[in-house]
Design a protein around this motif. Sequence first.
Motif, PDB file in Angstrom:
ATOM      1  N   GLY A  15     -11.156  27.230 -15.123  1.00 35.18           N
ATOM      2  CA  GLY A  15     -11.851  27.100 -16.118  1.00 35.18           C
ATOM      3  C   GLY A  15     -11.658  27.829 -17.286  1.00 35.18           C
ATOM      4  O   GLY A  15     -11.930  27.707 -18.472  1.00 35.18           O
ATOM      5  N   SER A  85      -9.813  24.397 -19.642  1.00 35.45           N
ATOM      6  CA  SER A  85     -10.390  24.092 -18.333  1.00 35.45           C
ATOM      7  C   SER A  85      -9.492  24.026 -17.280  1.00 35.45           C
ATOM      8  O   SER A  85      -9.347  23.084 -16.462  1.00 35.45           O
ATOM      9  CB  SER A  85     -11.007  22.444 -18.516  1.00 35.45           C
ATOM     10  OG  SER A  85     -12.142  22.728 -19.618  1.00 35.45           O
ATOM     11  N   LYS A  87      -7.306  24.410 -13.924  1.00 31.77           N
ATOM     12  CA  LYS A  87      -7.422  23.983 -12.630  1.00 31.77           C
ATOM     13  C   LYS A  87      -6.396  24.646 -11.652  1.00 31.77           C
ATOM     14  O   LYS A  87      -5.182  24.746 -12.191  1.00 31.77           O
ATOM     15  CB  LYS A  87      -7.698  22.549 -12.090  1.00 31.77           C
ATOM     16  CG  LYS A  87      -8.716  21.958 -13.121  1.00 31.77           C
ATOM     17  CD  LYS A  87      -8.474  20.307 -12.700  1.00 31.77           C
ATOM     18  CE  LYS A  87      -9.496  19.506 -13.728  1.00 31.77           C
ATOM     19  NZ  LYS A  87      -9.601  18.270 -13.408  1.00 31.77           N
TER      20      LYS A  87
END
Length: 126
Positions: A15, A85, A87
């Motif tokens: 995130g 964001s 991952k």
Amino acid sequence: QLQLVESGGGLVQPGGSLRLSCAASGFTWTYYTIGWFRQAPGNQREGVSCISSIGGITAYADSVKGRFTISRDNDKNTVYLQMNSLKPEDTAVYYCAARGGISWYNLFEKNEYTHWGQGTQVTVSS
């Protein structure tokens, strides 16, 4: 001699965000498309994003679309990859690459790129 140097990699939590930089020297900026590729252990090197030599046209792999943004600063002769964001599957060594000409095709074919940086490690882990 054309040289590309990546920086900005590191460890980030899922995130989170990182901004990679690719500093180029030894070539005329407007004659090259600049791309970002990545390679995770056991995987092939894959295209992530690229930006055109003229006009700042951009392209993104489906896996990063909407999360990553490529940009350039012509005054600094530098290309950036803003990664948001993040991952765990984004974990890889990220490479900056350059290809001559202004044609906009085969954007994520690594063999189309003739010059490569040394890579910078991006690790996404909690």
